[in-house]
Design an enzyme around this catalytic site. Structure first.
Site, PDB file in Angstrom:
ATOM      1  CD  GLN A  60       1.816   4.594 -11.132  1.00 57.24           C
ATOM      2  OE1 GLN A  60       2.676   5.277 -10.344  1.00 57.24           O
ATOM      3  NE2 GLN A  60       2.647   3.792 -11.574  1.00 57.24           N
ATOM      4  CB  CYS A  67       0.817   2.953  -8.376  1.00 60.06           C
ATOM      5  SG  CYS A  67      -0.122   2.726  -6.978  1.00 60.06           S
ATOM      6  NE  ARG A  91       1.829  12.472  -4.901  1.00 60.85           N
ATOM      7  CZ  ARG A  91       2.385  11.129  -4.921  1.00 60.85           C
ATOM      8  NH1 ARG A  91       2.750  10.867  -3.721  1.00 60.85           N
ATOM      9  NH2 ARG A  91       2.220  10.683  -6.065  1.00 60.85           N
ATOM     10  CG  ASP A 129      -3.423   2.107  -5.237  1.00 58.30           C
ATOM     11  OD1 ASP A 129      -2.196   2.141  -4.577  1.00 58.30           O
ATOM     12  OD2 ASP A 129      -3.715   3.294  -5.370  1.00 58.30           O
TER      13      ASP A 129
HETATM   14  N1   CP Z   1       3.196   5.649  -7.292  1.00 57.25           N
HETATM   15  C1   CP Z   1       3.665   6.864  -6.644  1.00 57.25           C
HETATM   16  O1   CP Z   1       3.137   7.692  -6.938  1.00 57.25           O
HETATM   17  O2   CP Z   1       4.347   6.741  -5.727  1.00 57.25           O
HETATM   18  P1   CP Z   1       4.919   7.846  -4.640  1.00 57.25           P
HETATM   19  O3   CP Z   1       3.280   8.178  -3.809  1.00 57.25           O
HETATM   20  O4   CP Z   1       5.921   7.535  -3.954  1.00 57.25           O
HETATM   21  O5   CP Z   1       5.090   9.156  -5.542  1.00 57.25           O
HETATM   22  N1  NVA Z   2      -4.044   5.552  -4.178  1.00 53.49           N
HETATM   23  C1  NVA Z   2      -2.934   5.845  -3.562  1.00 53.49           C
HETATM   24  C2  NVA Z   2      -1.931   5.935  -4.801  1.00 53.49           C
HETATM   25  C3  NVA Z   2      -0.623   6.299  -4.052  1.00 53.49           C
HETATM   26  C4  NVA Z   2       0.582   6.457  -5.123  1.00 53.49           C
HETATM   27  C5  NVA Z   2      -2.949   7.207  -2.987  1.00 53.49           C
HETATM   28  O1  NVA Z   2      -3.628   8.136  -3.410  1.00 53.49           O
HETATM   29  O2  NVA Z   2      -2.541   7.210  -1.800  1.00 53.49           O
END
Ligand code: CP
Ligand code: NVA
Length: 307
Positions: free
Chosen positions: A139, A266, A109, A226
């Site tokens: 997701q 999400c 991530r 979102d």
């Molecule tokens: N939806 C999602 O990716 O949640 P997190 O940011 O908690 O991993």
């Molecule tokens: N768009 C959001 C998604 C979190 C799961 C972000 O990138 O923070």
């Protein structure tokens, strides 16, 4: 849907850097596999025996991190996790060439999609994108599983995405169109999805991008939103609250969708901003089904790339 005995699509993608790394055949296979793993998890509890993964998290996570850790353990494998910047102390290409000596796959991530691309370029083991600034393919796969469970075949169904044209919107456009859905995206001016990603998604199906939330939601089978402020954009929070307020998913907006439409998010959700508490808690809310399906969808990805 095909059964597990059906021919495995070859070649499977080496990585899941973007949604498009799973071609249409592999996407259908992944959904079928995820559904089978969900129904009969014990059949898969040795799929990753002796396999270890590196989990890299530059940003916070509840669902993604915990479901990856659980998925790997429940498949018989194990993982090590590193939290913090990737590539600060040494080049990303060196990080990749350390991790691929110790582990069989990398889940990352990251702030920038370029970090995912650099990892895929240098790693000899599969790299899975656990969210970047541009995409959130894990997701979208879980969301596709959730939509399939609710509606069966998705061909001809309509998905409305209302809010920020962000990573989640991009991945949904790539995945939902390839499952035959029409995707209507409504955002405030200046917050539309990236034009090149929209153009690419249009190669797979119908995508309409507008600034009209009501038009996007009209006739939709699923209404998705979102957060207005994604991780890394915190300095823009107040400005975004002002600009995005007409794009809140509330009962009045949702009433314009089909009567049996579901609400999707999400998570994490900011109640009172992009969605009201009433919609989050309403019977049409599928948000916790989506969260549950993160586990099963990611197991399918792991089995396909590493099993
Ligand atoms: N939806 C999602 O990716 O949640 P997190 O940011 O908690 O991993
Ligand atoms: N768009 C959001 C998604 C979190 C799961 C972000 O990138 O923070």
């Amino acid at each position: 849907m095909a059964t597990i005995a059906s021919a495995r699509p070859k070649p499977f993608a080496r990585n899941l850097a973007t949604d498009l790394d799973l071609n249409a055949e592999a996407l259908a296979y992944a959904l079928d596999l995820a559904s089978q793993i969900k129904r009969t998890p014990a059949r898969f509890n040795k799929a990753l025996v002796g396999r270890y993964l590196s989990l890299l998290f530059e940003k916070p996570s509840l669902r993604t991190r915990l479901t990856f850790e659980l998925a790997i353990k429940q498949l018989g494998g194990d993982a090590v996790t590193s939290i913090g910047p990737v590539g600060d102390r040494e080049p990303v290409k060196d990080v990749a060439r350390n991790l691929d000596r110790w582990t069989h796959g990398i889940v990352a991530r990251v702030f920038s999609q370029s970090t995912i691309e650099e990892l895929t370029k240098w790693s000899r083991v599969p790299v899975i994108n656990a969210l970047s600034n541009l995409y959130h393919p894990c997701q979208a796969l879980a969301d596709a599983l959730t939509l399939t469970e609710h509606f069966g075949q998705l061909e001809g169904r309509k998905l409305a995405y209302v809010g920020d044209g962000n990573n989640v919107a991009h991945s949904l456009m790539f995945t939902a169109t390839r499952l035959g859905m029409e995707v209507a995206v409504a955002t405030p001016a200046g917050y539309a999805p990236e034009a090149d990603i929209v153009a690419k998604a249009c190669e797979y199906g119908k995508v309409v991008v507008s600034e009209d939330a009501a038009a996007a939601v009209r006739g939709a089978d699923a209404v998705y939103t979102d957060v207005w402020t994604s991780m890394g954009q915190e300095s823009e929070t107040e400005e975004r609250k002002r600009v995005f307020s007409p794009f809140q998913v509330n009962e009045s907006l949702l009433a314009k969708a089909k009567p049996n439409a579901i609400f999707m998010h999400c998570l994490p959700a900011k109640r009172g901003q992009e969605v009201t508490d009433e919609v989050m808690e309403s019977p049409c809310s599928a948000v916790f089904d989506q969260a549950e399906n993160r586990l099963h969808a990611q197991k399918a990805v792991l089995v396909m790339l590493l099993g």
